[in-house]
Design a protein around this motif. Sequence first.
Motif, mmCIF file in Angstrom:
data_model
loop_
_atom_site.group_PDB
_atom_site.id
_atom_site.type_symbol
_atom_site.label_atom_id
_atom_site.label_comp_id
_atom_site.label_asym_id
_atom_site.label_seq_id
_atom_site.Cartn_x
_atom_site.Cartn_y
_atom_site.Cartn_z
ATOM 1 N N ASP A 82 0.883 -1.446 0.130
ATOM 2 C CA ASP A 82 0.055 -0.014 0.036
ATOM 3 C C ASP A 82 1.011 1.436 0.027
ATOM 4 N N LYS A 83 0.128 2.444 0.165
ATOM 5 C CA LYS A 83 1.035 3.815 0.044
ATOM 6 C C LYS A 83 2.002 3.919 1.194
ATOM 7 N N SER A 84 1.630 3.202 2.318
ATOM 8 C CA SER A 84 2.396 3.502 3.368
ATOM 9 C C SER A 84 3.552 2.554 3.506
ATOM 10 N N TYR A 85 3.552 1.344 2.882
ATOM 11 C CA TYR A 85 4.599 0.183 2.954
ATOM 12 C C TYR A 85 4.675 -0.203 1.575
ATOM 13 N N PRO A 86 4.907 0.694 0.520
ATOM 14 C CA PRO A 86 5.117 -0.015 -1.112
ATOM 15 C C PRO A 86 5.976 -1.065 -1.193
ATOM 16 N N LYS A 87 5.936 -1.968 -1.907
ATOM 17 C CA LYS A 87 6.885 -3.377 -2.146
ATOM 18 C C LYS A 87 7.611 -3.027 -3.429
ATOM 19 N N ILE A 88 8.762 -3.419 -3.328
ATOM 20 C CA ILE A 88 9.553 -3.339 -4.720
ATOM 21 C C ILE A 88 8.807 -4.201 -5.724
ATOM 22 N N HIS A 89 8.648 -5.401 -5.888
ATOM 23 C CA HIS A 89 7.838 -5.884 -6.786
ATOM 24 C C HIS A 89 6.423 -6.515 -6.117
ATOM 25 N N PRO A 90 5.657 -7.005 -7.203
ATOM 26 C CA PRO A 90 4.551 -7.610 -6.853
ATOM 27 C C PRO A 90 4.799 -9.088 -5.965
ATOM 28 N N PRO A 91 4.024 -9.469 -5.065
ATOM 29 C CA PRO A 91 4.208 -10.691 -4.494
ATOM 30 C C PRO A 91 4.145 -11.755 -5.516
ATOM 31 N N PRO A 92 5.063 -12.695 -5.321
ATOM 32 C CA PRO A 92 5.199 -13.973 -6.564
ATOM 33 C C PRO A 92 3.903 -14.772 -6.848
ATOM 34 N N LEU A 93 3.003 -14.770 -5.539
ATOM 35 C CA LEU A 93 1.787 -15.712 -5.839
ATOM 36 C C LEU A 93 0.765 -14.789 -5.125
ATOM 37 N N THR A 94 -0.511 -15.223 -5.419
ATOM 38 C CA THR A 94 -1.523 -14.655 -4.834
ATOM 39 C C THR A 94 -2.014 -15.513 -3.807
ATOM 40 N N PRO A 95 -2.693 -15.137 -2.600
ATOM 41 C CA PRO A 95 -3.448 -16.083 -1.859
ATOM 42 C C PRO A 95 -4.506 -17.203 -2.493
ATOM 43 N N GLN A 96 -5.117 -16.654 -3.567
ATOM 44 C CA GLN A 96 -6.189 -17.447 -4.246
ATOM 45 C C GLN A 96 -5.479 -18.551 -4.812
ATOM 46 N N GLN A 97 -4.180 -18.224 -5.441
ATOM 47 C CA GLN A 97 -3.448 -19.286 -6.147
ATOM 48 C C GLN A 97 -2.854 -20.417 -5.050
ATOM 49 N N LEU A 98 -2.809 -20.190 -3.893
ATOM 50 C CA LEU A 98 -2.144 -21.098 -3.003
ATOM 51 C C LEU A 98 -3.268 -21.839 -2.185
ATOM 52 N N ALA A 99 -4.473 -20.931 -2.184
ATOM 53 C CA ALA A 99 -5.621 -21.823 -1.220
ATOM 54 C C ALA A 99 -5.856 -23.018 -1.455
ATOM 55 N N GLY A 100 -5.626 -23.665 -2.620
ATOM 56 C CA GLY A 100 -6.037 -24.997 -2.722
ATOM 57 C C GLY A 100 -4.600 -26.008 -2.690
ATOM 58 N N GLU A 101 -3.774 -25.362 -2.336
ATOM 59 C CA GLU A 101 -2.277 -25.897 -2.120
ATOM 60 C C GLU A 101 -1.960 -26.078 -0.725
ATOM 61 N N LEU A 102 -1.983 -25.113 -0.094
ATOM 62 C CA LEU A 102 -1.459 -24.903 1.338
ATOM 63 C C LEU A 102 -2.130 -25.686 2.549
ATOM 64 N N ASP A 103 -1.414 -26.650 2.965
ATOM 65 C CA ASP A 103 -1.864 -27.355 4.261
ATOM 66 C C ASP A 103 -1.798 -26.572 5.415
ATOM 67 N N ILE A 104 -0.613 -25.917 5.738
ATOM 68 C CA ILE A 104 -0.804 -24.872 7.250
ATOM 69 C C ILE A 104 -0.181 -23.718 7.038
ATOM 70 N N GLU A 105 -0.564 -22.513 7.574
ATOM 71 C CA GLU A 105 0.004 -21.393 7.515
ATOM 72 C C GLU A 105 0.237 -21.002 8.988
ATOM 73 N N PHE A 106 1.663 -21.240 9.102
ATOM 74 C CA PHE A 106 2.108 -20.712 10.459
ATOM 75 C C PHE A 106 2.672 -19.169 10.588
ATOM 76 N N VAL A 107 2.043 -18.275 11.607
ATOM 77 C CA VAL A 107 2.381 -17.117 11.734
ATOM 78 C C VAL A 107 2.935 -16.863 13.117
ATOM 79 N N THR A 108 3.962 -15.815 13.148
ATOM 80 C CA THR A 108 4.733 -15.767 14.285
ATOM 81 C C THR A 108 4.276 -14.647 15.274
ATOM 82 N N HIS A 109 3.931 -13.691 14.559
ATOM 83 C CA HIS A 109 3.308 -12.584 15.390
ATOM 84 C C HIS A 109 2.133 -11.459 14.695
ATOM 85 N N GLN A 110 1.804 -10.520 15.315
ATOM 86 C CA GLN A 110 0.573 -9.687 14.893
ATOM 87 C C GLN A 110 0.848 -8.715 13.768
#
Length: 293
Positions: A72-100
């Motif tokens: 977003d405007k506050s934290y722009p990225k150098i490149h677009p992400p390599p995949l979208t969440p929708q592309q991964l939704a049918g592939e990813l078994d577990i998503e681990f998150v470390t903090h908020q």
Amino acid sequence: MRSMSKALSSVLFLAAACMPLWAQQNRSSEVILKEIQGHHQGMAVWWMGNSGWLVKSGDLLIGTDLDLEAGDKSYPKIHPPPLTPQQLAGELDIEFVTHQHGDHCNVSTIRGLAQGSRTTFVLPQSCLRQVASLNIPKERIIVPEPLHPFDIKGIHVEPIHAIHGNQDFTVLTREPDFVDNIAHNCGYVFNIGGKRILEPGDSVLTEEHLNLKNIDVLFVSPTIHNMYTDRSMILINRLQPSYIFPQHFGTYQVREDISFWTRGYPEELKMNLSQDLQKRYHQLRIGDMFEIR
């Protein structure tokens, strides 16, 4: 005119050659997705930017701190992400998150993954408030606690404390709930495919890190708000992992006010390692795949 064009081409070629590998354009999402879908034997990792990784062992695919939002405007990225969440939704078994924080617990990414029925989410207590509006079924969420191991889908997970750093090599205490965050935020040791993988999360160096044993794969963050280069070296030299992957760099555009977490020092870290450890050190581009032997 032809000579000017030739000169311009030479300048552009030289600029590309001098550009850091991580800053060069990502591989296409189609290629990456086919790699993931076609990988069924052994173990491989893909860097998704920042502290986001995909790890596939056999047919099981896990992710850590995936931030697949375009920025977003506050934290722009150098490149677009390599995949979208929708592309991964049918592939990813577990998503681990470390903090908020949003570059780790990315609500947009979790929303997209939750639209599929496959992914289970491992979310520390500090993340639950942020994802409450997504209405993820309770049976798809596991809330980890540091020093309380658990098993999920054939993986033995050892959560450890993650003590978040901040500017000028300090510990983050400006947030009103920082005491709860220190108590509940997690790094993880994953026991998967016969390997032990350490993802410390955003953390300064702790004695828990140095007391770990038999770590095969280490994800390390050489940033000012994490372990920088000196403490990263202490960790690497103590653990002697077979594979070392720097993270938390080359993803967001660096500004002075946020450089303590957007700028990493992976090249400097590598230069200070022994020749033997340099051979184990693998600095990937976003979207790159690496096979773990």
